[in-house]
Motif scaffolding. Structure first.
Motif, PDB file in Angstrom:
ATOM      1  N   HIS A  33       0.798  -1.225   0.000  1.00  0.00           N
ATOM      2  CA  HIS A  33       0.000   0.000   0.000  1.00  0.00           C
ATOM      3  C   HIS A  33       0.833   1.279   0.000  1.00  0.00           C
ATOM      4  O   HIS A  33       0.269   2.372   0.092  1.00  0.00           O
ATOM      5  CB  HIS A  33      -0.940   0.015   1.207  1.00  0.00           C
ATOM      6  CG  HIS A  33      -2.044  -0.981   1.112  1.00  0.00           C
ATOM      7  ND1 HIS A  33      -1.861  -2.325   1.350  1.00  0.00           N
ATOM      8  CD2 HIS A  33      -3.350  -0.835   0.791  1.00  0.00           C
ATOM      9  CE1 HIS A  33      -3.008  -2.966   1.177  1.00  0.00           C
ATOM     10  NE2 HIS A  33      -3.914  -2.099   0.835  1.00  0.00           N
ATOM     11  N   THR A  34       2.148   1.166  -0.109  1.00  0.00           N
ATOM     12  CA  THR A  34       2.986   2.362  -0.066  1.00  0.00           C
ATOM     13  C   THR A  34       3.628   2.698  -1.407  1.00  0.00           C
ATOM     14  O   THR A  34       4.154   3.797  -1.575  1.00  0.00           O
ATOM     15  CB  THR A  34       4.095   2.204   0.993  1.00  0.00           C
ATOM     16  OG1 THR A  34       4.881   1.046   0.676  1.00  0.00           O
ATOM     17  CG2 THR A  34       3.499   2.053   2.382  1.00  0.00           C
ATOM     18  N   GLN A  35       3.575   1.775  -2.358  1.00  0.00           N
ATOM     19  CA  GLN A  35       4.176   2.053  -3.669  1.00  0.00           C
ATOM     20  C   GLN A  35       3.478   3.235  -4.312  1.00  0.00           C
ATOM     21  O   GLN A  35       2.247   3.263  -4.451  1.00  0.00           O
ATOM     22  CB  GLN A  35       4.080   0.825  -4.569  1.00  0.00           C
ATOM     23  CG  GLN A  35       4.778   1.002  -5.912  1.00  0.00           C
ATOM     24  CD  GLN A  35       4.698  -0.246  -6.770  1.00  0.00           C
ATOM     25  OE1 GLN A  35       4.046  -1.221  -6.408  1.00  0.00           O
ATOM     26  NE2 GLN A  35       5.369  -0.230  -7.906  1.00  0.00           N
ATOM     27  N   ASP A  36       4.259   4.241  -4.713  1.00  0.00           N
ATOM     28  CA  ASP A  36       3.735   5.454  -5.353  1.00  0.00           C
ATOM     29  C   ASP A  36       2.809   6.253  -4.443  1.00  0.00           C
ATOM     30  O   ASP A  36       2.103   7.147  -4.916  1.00  0.00           O
ATOM     31  CB  ASP A  36       2.985   5.119  -6.660  1.00  0.00           C
ATOM     32  CG  ASP A  36       3.872   4.414  -7.671  1.00  0.00           C
ATOM     33  OD1 ASP A  36       5.076   4.735  -7.717  1.00  0.00           O
ATOM     34  OD2 ASP A  36       3.373   3.534  -8.385  1.00  0.00           O
ATOM     35  N   LEU A  37       2.816   5.963  -3.156  1.00  0.00           N
ATOM     36  CA  LEU A  37       1.941   6.723  -2.263  1.00  0.00           C
ATOM     37  C   LEU A  37       2.425   8.154  -2.137  1.00  0.00           C
ATOM     38  O   LEU A  37       1.680   9.098  -2.379  1.00  0.00           O
ATOM     39  CB  LEU A  37       1.882   6.049  -0.882  1.00  0.00           C
ATOM     40  CG  LEU A  37       1.049   6.749   0.187  1.00  0.00           C
ATOM     41  CD1 LEU A  37      -0.403   6.875  -0.243  1.00  0.00           C
ATOM     42  CD2 LEU A  37       1.145   6.001   1.522  1.00  0.00           C
ATOM     43  N   GLY A  38       3.674   8.342  -1.764  1.00  0.00           N
ATOM     44  CA  GLY A  38       4.235   9.680  -1.665  1.00  0.00           C
ATOM     45  C   GLY A  38       3.788  10.414  -0.409  1.00  0.00           C
ATOM     46  O   GLY A  38       2.703  10.161   0.126  1.00  0.00           O
ATOM     47  N   LEU A  39       4.620  11.327   0.056  1.00  0.00           N
ATOM     48  CA  LEU A  39       4.252  12.132   1.207  1.00  0.00           C
ATOM     49  C   LEU A  39       3.034  12.976   0.865  1.00  0.00           C
ATOM     50  O   LEU A  39       2.946  13.550  -0.220  1.00  0.00           O
ATOM     51  CB  LEU A  39       5.423  13.032   1.614  1.00  0.00           C
ATOM     52  CG  LEU A  39       6.672  12.311   2.151  1.00  0.00           C
ATOM     53  CD1 LEU A  39       7.765  13.322   2.481  1.00  0.00           C
ATOM     54  CD2 LEU A  39       6.331  11.470   3.371  1.00  0.00           C
TER      55      LEU A  39
END
Length: 208
Positions: A33-39
């Motif tokens: 769930h963090t791939q390409d999530l970005g700050l």
């Protein structure tokens, strides 16, 4: 925006609170769930829309303000807690659930759980103010899961006695936190956004 189709679960790895500021920092391990999530990206955690403030591989941190701690079960999470996860819906994606904002309205409790073999029925308490915004065969999000209401309490239920029921199939029990829910557990509730707007318009008596 979300659809209430939970795409996996994560684990709380840390939580720190600052009572003076009414703020908590939640750290989660969120595989996939963090791939390409970005700050600054959005992630629904048990149905609560939260913003990524730090990222390290599949671990992220989010700030939780006082309003959210007060209105949701987030403040009750502890290290090791399992949570439902959903990334925000990209434009053009299928709307498999219903429109979910990630803006939890209230917290209810599991009043009853009945297993029927091929499905399980849950009865959840609903605060009186939100009972009019529920309807049989309508939509609701419980801990971020898009569900169909199979029954609702009568309109003349006594104060504090309103509830809703949902039926949940085995795959949803297995893939979300609902499989571990027991009587007395507290659950985040988000009612249908359309019902909220209709109620607000009615409160103005049709005035322009």
């Amino acid at each position: 925006m979300f659809t209430g189709i939970v795409t996996g679960t994560g684990t709380v790895t840390g939580i720190t609170t600052d009572p003076g500021k009414g703020l908590a920092v939640l750290t989660l391990k969120a595989p996939g769930h963090t791939q390409d999530l970005g700050l600054g990206g959005s992630l629904a955690v048990n149905g609560v829309c939260l913003t990524a403030t730090a990222l390290d591989g599949d671990t992220l941190s989010v700030d939780v303000m006082g309003e959210t701690l007060e209105r949701t079960t987030t403040g009750q999470l502890a290290e090791g807690s399992t949570v439902n996860l959903e990334r925000c819906t990209p434009a053009g994606a299928r709307l498999d659930g219903h429109v979910v904002q990630g803006h939890v309205d209230a917290v209810g409790s599991v009043l009853a759980r009945e297993d029927h073999g091929q499905w399980t029925t849950f009865r959840i308490s609903v605060p009186d103010a939100y009972a009019p915004l529920t309807a049989e065969k309508g939509s609701i999000a419980l801990d971020g899961i898009s569900l169909t209401l199979t029954a609702v309490s009568p309109a003349d239920a006594p104060a504090g006695g309103h509830w809703v029921e949902v039926g949940i199939i085995p795959i949803t029990l297995a893939e979300t936190t609902m499989g571990s829910r027991r009587v007395g557990d507290r659950i985040n509730i988000e009612v249908d956004v359309l019902a909220k707007y209709v109620a607000r318009l009615n409160a103005f008596g049709g005035r322009n």
